[in-house]
Design a protein around this motif. Structure first.
Motif, PDB file in Angstrom:
ATOM      1  N   TYR A 115       0.824  -1.195   0.000  1.00 37.22           N
ATOM      2  CA  TYR A 115       0.000   0.000   0.000  1.00 37.22           C
ATOM      3  C   TYR A 115       0.867   1.258   0.000  1.00 37.22           C
ATOM      4  CZ  TYR A 115      -3.783  -3.159   1.395  1.00 37.22           C
ATOM      5  OH  TYR A 115      -4.698  -4.185   1.445  1.00 37.22           O
ATOM      6  N   ASP A 140       0.059   5.537   0.523  1.00 36.47           N
ATOM      7  CA  ASP A 140      -0.867   6.651   0.722  1.00 36.47           C
ATOM      8  C   ASP A 140      -0.159   7.757   1.484  1.00 36.47           C
ATOM      9  OD1 ASP A 140      -2.897   8.484   1.435  1.00 36.47           O
ATOM     10  OD2 ASP A 140      -4.397   6.901   1.259  1.00 36.47           O
ATOM     11  N   GLY A 160      -3.111   5.055  -2.710  1.00 35.30           N
ATOM     12  CA  GLY A 160      -4.189   5.772  -2.052  1.00 35.30           C
ATOM     13  C   GLY A 160      -4.262   7.231  -2.432  1.00 35.30           C
ATOM     14  N   TRP A 210      -6.189   2.246  -4.639  1.00 34.99           N
ATOM     15  CA  TRP A 210      -6.697   1.677  -3.397  1.00 34.99           C
ATOM     16  C   TRP A 210      -8.227   1.860  -3.427  1.00 34.99           C
ATOM     17  CZ3 TRP A 210      -3.593   2.796   1.662  1.00 34.99           C
ATOM     18  CH2 TRP A 210      -4.143   2.080   2.742  1.00 34.99           C
ATOM     19  N   ARG A 226     -10.322   5.184  -2.830  1.00 33.01           N
ATOM     20  CA  ARG A 226      -9.410   6.331  -2.797  1.00 33.01           C
ATOM     21  C   ARG A 226      -9.067   6.757  -4.228  1.00 33.01           C
ATOM     22  NH1 ARG A 226      -5.843   5.159   2.735  1.00 33.01           N
ATOM     23  NH2 ARG A 226      -7.499   3.929   3.739  1.00 33.01           N
TER      24      ARG A 226
END
Length: 441
Positions: free
Chosen positions: A32, A34, A71, A96, A99
């Motif tokens: 991930y 973000d 994200g 994501w 998002r």
């Protein structure tokens, strides 16, 4: 009784080491990024709770079988994968869920070079200096569901494409929205084959200083352009130029473009099947130059080449809803097309121009199942080009022609309208409609 403890994955029993390794921890397959998360860290694990802060870090950690979720936030970074996936373990780089990342690098938005089995999806690329998504020397790449806008500058030498596929194969460009780029929306260059360009929207793409940018531009052989909507582009909605041989364009809707709806120049072996082509600046469906062995069938072509100008561009070049020019007539087959004009103009060209379909039929003996009739668009003024009840396009197609599809542009099944006789239809289904939309009674 001997006591044992585990140290560093080895079982120690009374000071003796036995071969009993621990089960290895499963590799992380989801990462991930973000930058808007307060605890993000490029030194962290890249989990959903502690994501990386930069796309570059996330991409650097990818391996076959991994998915990278990006994200919220704006990222001035290029996505440039350094590894490939495999057929059994592809790589995915995507938004994501829930998002909305935006990438605004000063180079390419994504640069996928010499890679395979990789998907790029759900991202927004805007204002890139070079192509928004650039794929070269690759295979089995999927570019889907992205928005690409504002690539390049409207200056000679500084234009750029929304999405370009170069010298690549067996790939998919689907469901993207490419708009307001300073170059063609989607480009397939020489050496790209087996590419499916499907379900994209390409609009308002323009170089700005000359008429040259297309919605979709194909100059390579053996590809399929299917179920796209192209409109308000500076040049043609869809273009096949020298080198773009043996391509199929089917079920596309193309309207209000600055040149042709679909343009074919110096290419061979093409098929234009079941497209809806409306109100383009010059010839709606255009086959010219040394093009040969073309099949033009099941299309709806209306009100093309009847307006004097498009955004200041003169529309006085070649006329006609469907135009077959130069040496093309000798080896081009046209049939099962609907043509119509709501104002005066040229209806058809087959070497020379004709003001009616009947005159063209009598002179060439082509288009024996064609029809000159109002397609009864639901709302042409608002660009709703579905056909309405009583349209002459209903149940009139040739479902047996190469490239005919069993569903329409929206994926709806072919339907036999009980109110329409199937007198002029041919093929295994004698009720396919003309154009991109199937009437649903």
């Amino acid at each position: 009784m001997k006591l044992g403890v585990r140290l560093a994955g080895v079982l120690l029993v009374s000071g003796a080491a036995l071969a009993c390794p621990l089960v290895a921890r499963a590799a992380t397959t989801t990462l991930y990024v973000d930058r808007t998360v307060a605890g993000c860290s490029d030194a962290g694990p890249g989990t959903s709770t502690t994501p990386y802060c930069t796309v570059t870090k996330g991409v650097a950690k990818l391996a076959a079988g991994f998915t990278l979720y990006i994200g919220d936030g704006t990222y001035s970074e290029t996505i440039k994968p350094v590894v490939s996936g495999t057929a059994d373990a592809p790589i995915t780089i995507t938004a994501w869920p829930g998002r909305h990342p935006v990438l605004t690098p000063t180079s390419f938005g994504a640069n996928i070079s010499s890679r395979a089995y990789l998907t790029l999806s759900g991202l927004t690329f805007t204002g890139t200096k070079y192509d928004g998504v650039y794929v070269t020397g690759s295979h089995d790449i999927t570019v889907s569901g992205n928005t690409v806008t504002g690539a390049g500058q409207p200056v000679s030498g500084q234009t750029a494409y929304g999405i370009s596929i170069r010298s690549s194969s067996s790939s998919v460009v689907s469901g993207n929205d490419v708009n307001h780029n300073n170059g063609s929306g989607i480009l397939l260059t020489s050496g790209s084959t087996g590419i499916l360009v499907s379900g994209n929207a390409a609009s308002f793409n323009a170089e700005g200083y000359r008429r040259n940018a297309n919605g979709i531009n194909v100059i390579s052989a053996g590809n399929t352009v299917l179920r796209n909507v192209t409109h308000d582009n500076e040049d043609s909605g869809i273009q096949f130029y020298t080198g773009g041989n043996d391509n199929l364009a089917a079920l596309n809707v193309t309207y209000n473009n600055g040149d042709h709806g679909i343009d074919d120049l110096n290419v061979t072996g093409g098929r234009l099947i079941g497209n809806t082509v409306y109100r383009n600046c010059t010839t709606g469906i255009n086959v010219e130059g040394t093009s040969g062995n073309y099949v033009v069938s099941n299309n709806v072509a209306v009100d093309n080449a009847v307006y004097p100008a498009y955004n200041g561009i003169a529309c006085t070049r070649r006329a006609g809803n469907i135009g077959i020019w130069d040496s093309a007539p000798a080896s081009t087959t046209v049939d099962h097309n609907l043509v119509w004009l709501t104002t005066s103009g040229k209806m058809y060209a087959f070497g020379t121009t004709y003001t009616s379909l009947a005159a063209m039929q009598a002179a060439t003996h082509q288009e024996s199942h064609g029809v000159q009739a109002d397609p009864r668009f639901v709302s042409a003024g608002s660009w709703n080009l579905h056909i309405g009840a009583g349209s002459a396009a209903i149940d009139r197609g040739d479902s047996g022609v190469s490239g005919a599809q069993s569903t329409d542009i929206q994926g709806l099944a072919r339907v036999d309208d009980p109110a329409t006789a199937n007198t002029f239809a041919e093929g295994p289904r004698r009720y396919d409609d003309l154009g991109a939309y199937e009437y649903q009674p």
